[in-house]
Scaffold this motif. Structure first.
Motif, PDB file in Angstrom:
ATOM      1  N   LEU A  26       0.849  -1.189   0.000  1.00  0.00           N
ATOM      2  CA  LEU A  26       0.000   0.000   0.000  1.00  0.00           C
ATOM      3  C   LEU A  26       0.887   1.242   0.000  1.00  0.00           C
ATOM      4  O   LEU A  26       1.747   1.397   0.867  1.00  0.00           O
ATOM      5  N   CYS A  27       0.653   2.138  -0.984  1.00  0.00           N
ATOM      6  CA  CYS A  27       1.539   3.295  -1.164  1.00  0.00           C
ATOM      7  C   CYS A  27       0.901   4.592  -0.665  1.00  0.00           C
ATOM      8  O   CYS A  27      -0.242   4.608  -0.218  1.00  0.00           O
ATOM      9  N   GLU A  28       1.651   5.666  -0.795  1.00  0.00           N
ATOM     10  CA  GLU A  28       1.244   6.987  -0.300  1.00  0.00           C
ATOM     11  C   GLU A  28      -0.094   7.417  -0.868  1.00  0.00           C
ATOM     12  O   GLU A  28      -0.930   7.990  -0.158  1.00  0.00           O
ATOM     13  N   ASP A  29      -0.317   7.172  -2.167  1.00  0.00           N
ATOM     14  CA  ASP A  29      -1.554   7.588  -2.818  1.00  0.00           C
ATOM     15  C   ASP A  29      -2.658   6.539  -2.692  1.00  0.00           C
ATOM     16  O   ASP A  29      -3.641   6.574  -3.436  1.00  0.00           O
ATOM     17  N   GLU A  30      -2.480   5.586  -1.755  1.00  0.00           N
ATOM     18  CA  GLU A  30      -3.451   4.541  -1.423  1.00  0.00           C
ATOM     19  C   GLU A  30      -3.650   3.520  -2.544  1.00  0.00           C
ATOM     20  O   GLU A  30      -4.611   2.733  -2.505  1.00  0.00           O
ATOM     21  N   LYS A  31      -2.781   3.526  -3.530  1.00  0.00           N
ATOM     22  CA  LYS A  31      -2.819   2.492  -4.561  1.00  0.00           C
ATOM     23  C   LYS A  31      -2.091   1.248  -4.064  1.00  0.00           C
ATOM     24  O   LYS A  31      -1.113   1.354  -3.309  1.00  0.00           O
ATOM     25  N   LYS A  32      -2.543   0.090  -4.511  1.00  0.00           N
ATOM     26  CA  LYS A  32      -1.937  -1.171  -4.088  1.00  0.00           C
ATOM     27  C   LYS A  32      -1.136  -1.792  -5.226  1.00  0.00           C
ATOM     28  O   LYS A  32      -1.594  -1.828  -6.372  1.00  0.00           O
ATOM     29  N   LEU A  33       0.049  -2.268  -4.894  1.00  0.00           N
ATOM     30  CA  LEU A  33       0.859  -3.038  -5.828  1.00  0.00           C
ATOM     31  C   LEU A  33       1.071  -4.425  -5.228  1.00  0.00           C
ATOM     32  O   LEU A  33       0.911  -4.625  -4.022  1.00  0.00           O
ATOM     33  N   HIS A  34       1.448  -5.375  -6.072  1.00  0.00           N
ATOM     34  CA  HIS A  34       1.596  -6.762  -5.628  1.00  0.00           C
ATOM     35  C   HIS A  34       3.056  -7.193  -5.740  1.00  0.00           C
ATOM     36  O   HIS A  34       3.746  -6.852  -6.705  1.00  0.00           O
ATOM     37  N   GLY A  35       3.501  -7.942  -4.742  1.00  0.00           N
ATOM     38  CA  GLY A  35       4.889  -8.374  -4.731  1.00  0.00           C
ATOM     39  C   GLY A  35       5.063  -9.774  -4.188  1.00  0.00           C
ATOM     40  O   GLY A  35       4.165 -10.331  -3.536  1.00  0.00           O
ATOM     41  N   CYS A  36       6.230 -10.320  -4.445  1.00  0.00           N
ATOM     42  CA  CYS A  36       6.598 -11.647  -3.937  1.00  0.00           C
ATOM     43  C   CYS A  36       7.611 -11.471  -2.814  1.00  0.00           C
ATOM     44  O   CYS A  36       8.684 -10.901  -3.017  1.00  0.00           O
ATOM     45  N   ARG A  37       7.277 -11.921  -1.614  1.00  0.00           N
ATOM     46  CA  ARG A  37       8.128 -11.733  -0.431  1.00  0.00           C
ATOM     47  C   ARG A  37       9.559 -12.215  -0.680  1.00  0.00           C
ATOM     48  O   ARG A  37      10.526 -11.505  -0.357  1.00  0.00           O
ATOM     49  N   ALA A  38       9.704 -13.393  -1.230  1.00  0.00           N
ATOM     50  CA  ALA A  38      11.034 -13.992  -1.374  1.00  0.00           C
ATOM     51  C   ALA A  38      11.920 -13.155  -2.291  1.00  0.00           C
ATOM     52  O   ALA A  38      13.097 -12.920  -1.994  1.00  0.00           O
ATOM     53  N   ILE A  39      11.349 -12.690  -3.414  1.00  0.00           N
ATOM     54  CA  ILE A  39      12.140 -11.875  -4.350  1.00  0.00           C
ATOM     55  C   ILE A  39      12.517 -10.543  -3.704  1.00  0.00           C
ATOM     56  O   ILE A  39      13.666 -10.094  -3.776  1.00  0.00           O
ATOM     57  N   LEU A  40      11.542  -9.918  -3.062  1.00  0.00           N
ATOM     58  CA  LEU A  40      11.813  -8.621  -2.425  1.00  0.00           C
ATOM     59  C   LEU A  40      12.890  -8.752  -1.353  1.00  0.00           C
ATOM     60  O   LEU A  40      13.810  -7.924  -1.261  1.00  0.00           O
ATOM     61  N   ALA A  41      12.793  -9.777  -0.535  1.00  0.00           N
ATOM     62  CA  ALA A  41      13.764  -9.971   0.545  1.00  0.00           C
ATOM     63  C   ALA A  41      15.140 -10.316   0.008  1.00  0.00           C
ATOM     64  O   ALA A  41      16.159  -9.892   0.556  1.00  0.00           O
ATOM     65  N   ALA A  42      15.194 -11.083  -1.094  1.00  0.00           N
ATOM     66  CA  ALA A  42      16.479 -11.462  -1.664  1.00  0.00           C
ATOM     67  C   ALA A  42      17.201 -10.266  -2.270  1.00  0.00           C
ATOM     68  O   ALA A  42      18.431 -10.212  -2.275  1.00  0.00           O
ATOM     69  N   ARG A  43      16.433  -9.285  -2.731  1.00  0.00           N
ATOM     70  CA  ARG A  43      17.037  -8.147  -3.432  1.00  0.00           C
ATOM     71  C   ARG A  43      17.286  -6.944  -2.525  1.00  0.00           C
ATOM     72  O   ARG A  43      18.056  -6.056  -2.872  1.00  0.00           O
ATOM     73  N   SER A  44      16.611  -6.876  -1.380  1.00  0.00           N
ATOM     74  CA  SER A  44      16.747  -5.711  -0.505  1.00  0.00           C
ATOM     75  C   SER A  44      16.784  -6.142   0.959  1.00  0.00           C
ATOM     76  O   SER A  44      15.855  -6.812   1.430  1.00  0.00           O
ATOM     77  N   GLU A  45      17.828  -5.766   1.652  1.00  0.00           N
ATOM     78  CA  GLU A  45      17.930  -6.090   3.079  1.00  0.00           C
ATOM     79  C   GLU A  45      16.823  -5.413   3.881  1.00  0.00           C
ATOM     80  O   GLU A  45      16.385  -5.928   4.917  1.00  0.00           O
ATOM     81  N   VAL A  46      16.377  -4.259   3.401  1.00  0.00           N
ATOM     82  CA  VAL A  46      15.289  -3.560   4.100  1.00  0.00           C
ATOM     83  C   VAL A  46      14.013  -4.384   4.017  1.00  0.00           C
ATOM     84  O   VAL A  46      13.310  -4.584   5.016  1.00  0.00           O
ATOM     85  N   PHE A  47      13.685  -4.865   2.831  1.00  0.00           N
ATOM     86  CA  PHE A  47      12.525  -5.745   2.687  1.00  0.00           C
ATOM     87  C   PHE A  47      12.692  -7.014   3.522  1.00  0.00           C
ATOM     88  O   PHE A  47      11.742  -7.508   4.137  1.00  0.00           O
ATOM     89  N   ASP A  48      13.907  -7.556   3.532  1.00  0.00           N
ATOM     90  CA  ASP A  48      14.161  -8.781   4.296  1.00  0.00           C
ATOM     91  C   ASP A  48      13.846  -8.565   5.776  1.00  0.00           C
ATOM     92  O   ASP A  48      13.193  -9.397   6.419  1.00  0.00           O
ATOM     93  N   ARG A  49      14.306  -7.423   6.320  1.00  0.00           N
ATOM     94  CA  ARG A  49      14.064  -7.144   7.741  1.00  0.00           C
ATOM     95  C   ARG A  49      12.588  -6.910   8.014  1.00  0.00           C
ATOM     96  O   ARG A  49      12.071  -7.283   9.065  1.00  0.00           O
ATOM     97  N   LEU A  50      11.889  -6.294   7.052  1.00  0.00           N
ATOM     98  CA  LEU A  50      10.471  -6.006   7.251  1.00  0.00           C
ATOM     99  C   LEU A  50       9.604  -7.254   7.130  1.00  0.00           C
ATOM    100  O   LEU A  50       8.627  -7.421   7.873  1.00  0.00           O
ATOM    101  N   LEU A  51       9.952  -8.132   6.200  1.00  0.00           N
ATOM    102  CA  LEU A  51       9.064  -9.253   5.875  1.00  0.00           C
ATOM    103  C   LEU A  51       9.406 -10.552   6.593  1.00  0.00           C
ATOM    104  O   LEU A  51       8.582 -11.465   6.652  1.00  0.00           O
ATOM    105  N   TYR A  52      10.627 -10.624   7.139  1.00  0.00           N
ATOM    106  CA  TYR A  52      11.039 -11.872   7.810  1.00  0.00           C
ATOM    107  C   TYR A  52      11.626 -11.586   9.192  1.00  0.00           C
ATOM    108  O   TYR A  52      12.650 -12.136   9.562  1.00  0.00           O
ATOM    109  N   ASN A  53      10.986 -10.688   9.909  1.00  0.00           N
ATOM    110  CA  ASN A  53      11.507 -10.282  11.215  1.00  0.00           C
ATOM    111  C   ASN A  53      10.814 -10.993  12.374  1.00  0.00           C
ATOM    112  O   ASN A  53      11.086 -10.718  13.545  1.00  0.00           O
ATOM    113  N   GLY A  54       9.866 -11.867  12.071  1.00  0.00           N
ATOM    114  CA  GLY A  54       9.149 -12.571  13.133  1.00  0.00           C
ATOM    115  C   GLY A  54       8.055 -11.757  13.773  1.00  0.00           C
ATOM    116  O   GLY A  54       7.308 -12.252  14.621  1.00  0.00           O
ATOM    117  N   MET A  55       7.936 -10.460  13.393  1.00  0.00           N
ATOM    118  CA  MET A  55       6.887  -9.596  13.939  1.00  0.00           C
ATOM    119  C   MET A  55       5.626  -9.747  13.087  1.00  0.00           C
ATOM    120  O   MET A  55       5.552 -10.585  12.179  1.00  0.00           O
TER     121      MET A  55
END
Length: 433
Positions: A26-55
């Motif tokens: 969900l983005c600033e203008d309230e539009k939704k985009l779709h993503g794959c957790r594994a790809i996002l986490a593999a390519r960005s440490e920030v995504f990795d921390r957000l999506l696989y942090n156990g929270m």
């Protein structure tokens, strides 16, 4: 489309595709985009921390980024999935927000693409882009894009930038970043003060802005310094307050004393302690006068890559080759001009020319027999001193005196050559033997 031949094309199929996605963004203008957790986490440490942090983010199907637009996120996802983006998709309207997203997710490769695109397509928009960056990013010398924008604006004379192109915060970033540092800078310090004062007054009222524009002539309009009348400035104290953040980044010691006395001091918008300190400094100093902070653009040493001819300022009968280094006339016996891309601070209204016959020209003036005539294979070195406003030439290894008749060189020049068939010229830095 047949799959399995191109990894990039195959991964493009996954891009923003609900069928292959397991998280909504969900983005600033309230539009939704779709993503794959594994790809996002593999390519960005920030995504990795957000999506696989156990929270809770690790289990929820939606993640929100209220400061990133859907457009910027879309480009970021394109790069994340494929390793590239369409360069033409970056415009002056979205390049800043896209860099912000790339910086947030620590995608240095995407940052490099954005900076390359800026250098190739958007340098002329530097003031506006700096103003946009200043809204969303703090001044940080580690921010490479912010530094690039500031350095680009620093090489533009402020008196050529309209007041609605550079914001108050953008100007603060520029002055703070260049204050007391040896960085290339194009604007005399009086013009820095003038621009700052008028921009500050513009935030207060149109009347205050108009008054200061009348009281602070541009240097090129200042044929002689005339003491300013002590005319009342509308909303005087508000102007002082708006100007205050700039004052500490303006080096008043670089402003001519008579200008301080007759033009700036009577305005009473600068603390008197600063004015007095400049007077004390002037009395004690050796009067080694420089009016520009940092490395004045007229003395800035260019890189070898700057020595190229400009295709956009080239006569129709001229051809540029050898990566921009060589220009030649392929037809016609009328002279045509080509300008070098390197600028020595703006442009000049008239030409200052050494002809192949050995004569020098300026407008309707001609100086005969400055040097012997020269032809194919000749090597010409231009000795231009923008501090002294003098020019001399070396022709085939022999240096000739300064052109004494050129005693009114302007402060703004750029290299130009004029040639006709079968003329050919190469531009290169001076080679010391």
């Amino acid at each position: 489309m047949t799959r399995g031949y191109s990894l990039e094309k195959d991964l493009t199929l996954l891009l923003n595709n609900p069928k292959y996605s397991d998280i909504e963004i969900l983005c600033e203008d309230e539009k939704k985009l779709h993503g794959c957790r594994a790809i996002l986490a593999a390519r960005s440490e920030v995504f990795d921390r957000l999506l696989y942090n156990g929270m809770k983010e690790s289990h929820e199907k939606q993640i929100s980024f209220p400061k990133i637009s859907s457009f910027a996120m879309g480009i970021l996802l394109e790069y994340t999935y494929t390793g590239s983006i369409k360069e033409e998709s970056l415009t002056k309207n979205n390049i800043v927000e896209t860099f912000y997203a790339a910086d947030y997710f620590q995608l240095s490769g995407l940052q490099d693409i954005i900076m390359k695109t800026f250098k190739n397509n958007h340098i002329e928009n530097s003031p506006e882009l700096l103003s946009k960056v200043a809204k969303i990013m703090p001044l940080n010398e580690d921010n490479v894009f912010l530094n690039l924008l500031i350095e680009s604006v620093a090489t533009i004379p402020l008196n050529t930038i309209e007041f609605d192109r550079l914001s108050i915060t953008g100007l603060q970033y520029l002055l703070s970043y260049t204050h007391g540092k040896e960085k290339p800078f194009a604007t005399p310090e009086y013009e820095v003060f003038r621009y700052s004062a008028i921009l500050a007054a513009k935030q207060v009222s149109d009347d205050a802005c108009k008054t200061l524009m009348e009281k602070l002539p541009a240097l090129e309009q200042m044929e002689q310094i005339v003491q300013v009348e002590n005319k009342f400035i509308t909303d005087h104290q508000k102007v002082v307050k708006e100007l205050e953040p700039f004052v500490k980044y303006i080096d008043f010691k670089l402003i001519e004393g008579q200008v301080l006395v007759d033009i700036i001091e009577p305005l009473e918008i600068i603390p008197i302690e600063i004015i007095l300190n400049v007077y004390r400094y002037s009395i004690k100093s050796l009067n080694l006068y420089s009016n520009i902070r940092g490395i004045p653009m007229q003395t800035y040493r260019f890189n070898e890559a700057d020595y190229v001819w400009d295709q956009s300022a080239c006569g129709s009968n001229l051809i540029i080759e050898d990566n921009g280094k060589v220009v030649y006339a392929y037809t016609g016996y009328e002279h045509q001009n080509v300008r070098a891309k390197m600028t020595l601070e703006g442009s000049q209204p008239t030409g200052w020319v050494l002809g192949s016959g050995g004569d020098c020209y300026n407008s309707d003036s001609r100086i005969f027999d400055y040097c012997p005539s020269f032809t194919y294979g000749a090597k010409i070195t231009v000795h231009l001193d923008m501090n002294k406003r003098t020019c001399a030439f070396t022709v085939n290894g022999i240096k000739y005196p300064e052109v004494s008749q050129w005693n009114n060189l302007p402060s703004k020049l750029y290299p130009v050559v004029s040639l006709c068939y079968p003329g050919c010229l190469r531009i290169q830095p001076h080679q010391k033997i």
